[in-house]
Design an enzyme around this catalytic site. Sequence first.
Site, PDB file in Angstrom:
ATOM      1  N   ASP A   1      31.258  -2.063  52.192  1.00 48.79           N
ATOM      2  CA  ASP A   1      32.688  -2.349  52.262  1.00 48.79           C
ATOM      3  C   ASP A   1      33.001  -3.705  51.644  1.00 48.79           C
ATOM      4  O   ASP A   1      32.727  -4.748  52.231  1.00 48.79           O
ATOM      5  CB  ASP A   1      33.151  -2.321  53.726  1.00 48.79           C
ATOM      6  CG  ASP A   1      34.645  -2.558  53.848  1.00 48.79           C
ATOM      7  OD1 ASP A   1      35.362  -2.382  52.839  1.00 48.79           O
ATOM      8  OD2 ASP A   1      35.094  -2.905  54.957  1.00 48.79           O
TER       9      ASP A   1
ATOM     10  N   GLU B   1      39.886   0.461  55.875  1.00 52.52           N
ATOM     11  CA  GLU B   1      39.530   1.772  55.309  1.00 52.52           C
ATOM     12  C   GLU B   1      38.781   2.667  56.281  1.00 52.52           C
ATOM     13  O   GLU B   1      38.831   3.894  56.178  1.00 52.52           O
ATOM     14  CB  GLU B   1      38.693   1.571  54.037  1.00 52.52           C
ATOM     15  CG  GLU B   1      37.184   1.394  54.238  1.00 52.52           C
ATOM     16  CD  GLU B   1      36.787   0.198  55.073  1.00 52.52           C
ATOM     17  OE1 GLU B   1      35.744   0.281  55.748  1.00 52.52           O
ATOM     18  OE2 GLU B   1      37.503  -0.819  55.062  1.00 52.52           O
TER      19      GLU B   1
ATOM     20  N   ASP C   1      28.199  -1.335  57.512  1.00 47.64           N
ATOM     21  CA  ASP C   1      29.464  -0.718  57.914  1.00 47.64           C
ATOM     22  C   ASP C   1      29.329   0.778  58.185  1.00 47.64           C
ATOM     23  O   ASP C   1      30.321   1.446  58.445  1.00 47.64           O
ATOM     24  CB  ASP C   1      30.542  -0.981  56.857  1.00 47.64           C
ATOM     25  CG  ASP C   1      31.925  -1.117  57.463  1.00 47.64           C
ATOM     26  OD1 ASP C   1      32.016  -1.335  58.682  1.00 47.64           O
ATOM     27  OD2 ASP C   1      32.918  -1.002  56.720  1.00 47.64           O
TER      28      ASP C   1
ATOM     29  N   LYS D   1      31.561   6.520  61.619  1.00 46.92           N
ATOM     30  CA  LYS D   1      32.016   5.903  60.368  1.00 46.92           C
ATOM     31  C   LYS D   1      30.834   5.669  59.437  1.00 46.92           C
ATOM     32  O   LYS D   1      29.868   5.007  59.795  1.00 46.92           O
ATOM     33  CB  LYS D   1      32.715   4.580  60.682  1.00 46.92           C
ATOM     34  CG  LYS D   1      33.136   3.773  59.457  1.00 46.92           C
ATOM     35  CD  LYS D   1      33.751   2.442  59.888  1.00 46.92           C
ATOM     36  CE  LYS D   1      33.966   1.515  58.705  1.00 46.92           C
ATOM     37  NZ  LYS D   1      34.466   0.186  59.127  1.00 46.92           N
TER      38      LYS D   1
ATOM     39  N   LYS E   1      37.428  -8.871  50.613  1.00 46.14           N
ATOM     40  CA  LYS E   1      36.829  -9.791  51.571  1.00 46.14           C
ATOM     41  C   LYS E   1      36.392 -11.065  50.852  1.00 46.14           C
ATOM     42  O   LYS E   1      36.004 -11.017  49.684  1.00 46.14           O
ATOM     43  CB  LYS E   1      35.596  -9.153  52.223  1.00 46.14           C
ATOM     44  CG  LYS E   1      35.871  -7.948  53.096  1.00 46.14           C
ATOM     45  CD  LYS E   1      34.572  -7.392  53.665  1.00 46.14           C
ATOM     46  CE  LYS E   1      34.786  -6.124  54.462  1.00 46.14           C
ATOM     47  NZ  LYS E   1      35.530  -6.361  55.717  1.00 46.14           N
TER      48      LYS E   1
ATOM     49  N   ARG F   1      39.235   3.360  59.388  1.00 48.14           N
ATOM     50  CA  ARG F   1      40.106   4.236  60.183  1.00 48.14           C
ATOM     51  C   ARG F   1      40.665   5.384  59.349  1.00 48.14           C
ATOM     52  O   ARG F   1      40.958   6.452  59.887  1.00 48.14           O
ATOM     53  CB  ARG F   1      41.216   3.412  60.836  1.00 48.14           C
ATOM     54  CG  ARG F   1      42.218   2.800  59.892  1.00 48.14           C
ATOM     55  CD  ARG F   1      42.988   1.651  60.508  1.00 48.14           C
ATOM     56  NE  ARG F   1      42.148   0.462  60.658  1.00 48.14           N
ATOM     57  CZ  ARG F   1      42.594  -0.707  61.113  1.00 48.14           C
ATOM     58  NH1 ARG F   1      43.862  -0.842  61.476  1.00 48.14           N
ATOM     59  NH2 ARG F   1      41.782  -1.745  61.208  1.00 48.14           N
TER      60      ARG F   1
ATOM     61  N   ASP G   1      41.296  -2.949  53.299  1.00 47.66           N
ATOM     62  CA  ASP G   1      40.127  -3.318  54.100  1.00 47.66           C
ATOM     63  C   ASP G   1      40.190  -2.699  55.498  1.00 47.66           C
ATOM     64  O   ASP G   1      39.298  -2.916  56.308  1.00 47.66           O
ATOM     65  CB  ASP G   1      40.015  -4.844  54.202  1.00 47.66           C
ATOM     66  CG  ASP G   1      38.641  -5.294  54.664  1.00 47.66           C
ATOM     67  OD1 ASP G   1      37.684  -4.504  54.533  1.00 47.66           O
ATOM     68  OD2 ASP G   1      38.525  -6.427  55.166  1.00 47.66           O
TER      69      ASP G   1
END
Length: 494
Positions: A265, A344, A283, A260, A272, A346, A342
Amino acid sequence: MFHVQKELGSHEAVIVALFEEEKTSSFVKELDKAFEGQLQVLLEEKELSTKKKAISKVHSLGKTNVKRYYFVGLGKKESYTTEILRAALGKAFKTLQAAKVQDAAILLDSFVTEKLDAIDVAHIAAEVQGLGTYELQTYKSDKKDRVELEKFTAITAEDTQEIEAALTVGYVHGRATNSARTLVNMPPNVLTATKLAEYAVELAEKYDMDYKVLEKEEMEELGMGALLAVNQGSVEPPKMIALIYKGKEEWTDVIGFVGKGITYDTGGYSLKPREGMVGMKGDMGGAAAVLGAMEIIGELRPEQNVIAVIPSTDNVVSGTAFKPDDVITSMSGKTIEVLNTDAEGRLALADGITYAKKLGANYLIDVATLTGGVIVALGNHTTGAMTNNEELFEQVLEASMETDESIWQLPIFDRDKERVRNSKFADLNNSPGREGHAVMAGTFLGEFAEDTPWVHLDIAGTSESSGAHDLGPAGATGAMVRTLATLVERFGEE
């Protein structure tokens, strides 16, 4: 930097193991003669500690060719493990660094037991020397000079070439883990998807790997709607990065890593809170882990075929950003109802997994800072794992045990699959709810792995440390770099 000798020479410092049962080992007895019996007095007075990770410094005061001896407490032999050795040596190397030692030696054989041979100890010592002394790469204008260990000698009666090889492998493992740490610690205005792609290309060219970096237009042609949806709100172009290492003549049994690469993020429209957003530069820890592993693979040249795929973008808010209720089409053709922007990572990984399969991956391991749920379940020292293939998982587990990177398997039940498939408008939804959050994320990714043997590694809890520890400072840990590389090195072994 690394040397192997049969006998001790002149050094600034020497590292010596001290087990609870061996206060009178042959080396200690020999050294005690030079100290005219005073070493034994220190042991009896408990000023030389055998407790795990205790570091006791003794000045030779000119009685030997060594300036200082650092005795490393390891506790009882029966409870001695590689994890204890790593932690103890990490602390020892930190101590040497603080003392600005530039020439050190280790009495390798003093650390050897029935459980651990000299090759194991040499590998761990070289690896930990790099890990334990790693320092944050900062952007401060006033930078202090760093004193490096320039010469490190292993003293052993064992075969010199084998020990040299183990030192080299350990050093490469430590260095590549530190490379991953540096990537994760970089600020998001510096490490964009474009910069991450440039780093990957440099790595591939250095080690003569094939590579591809797909631009937005190529992604559109291939139908990578999941990654592109995450990128919709950004002014930074997305990248789908692929590194291809050919360790065999035939392109078979290809191991596919998918990391990833979300460089920042915000959560998107599922924004968030302020306290949850700081630190989200990390991230892309999965991407860093994959690149670190590829650095080791490129350096050591194992006879395996490996693909590394990194879907990369940031996830930000703008008038063009994707929204909850959107329905998107992934590269696989499966449609996804977005219930949470959030969630995202995946989405990006879904297209990454499909692309890795397109490039020929026969086995898949994805690595991601994916869910806060895995931290709730397993804490900050254990990586969560999920799989559709127990045989592949066992190989990953064995690699993690060799590197002391703890992982724990979470389940996938049919009812979990039903939850991610529950949508009135699409084949899947990207966020069924908070219950079993880590399991839901992994189950979602399994929909794209399909029948390809696959292991999911959620490093949200292990990718970073809130405080300094025996193997490094606060910040990025380089989690799973060494496990992934060890998996490749050992892959298929009985």
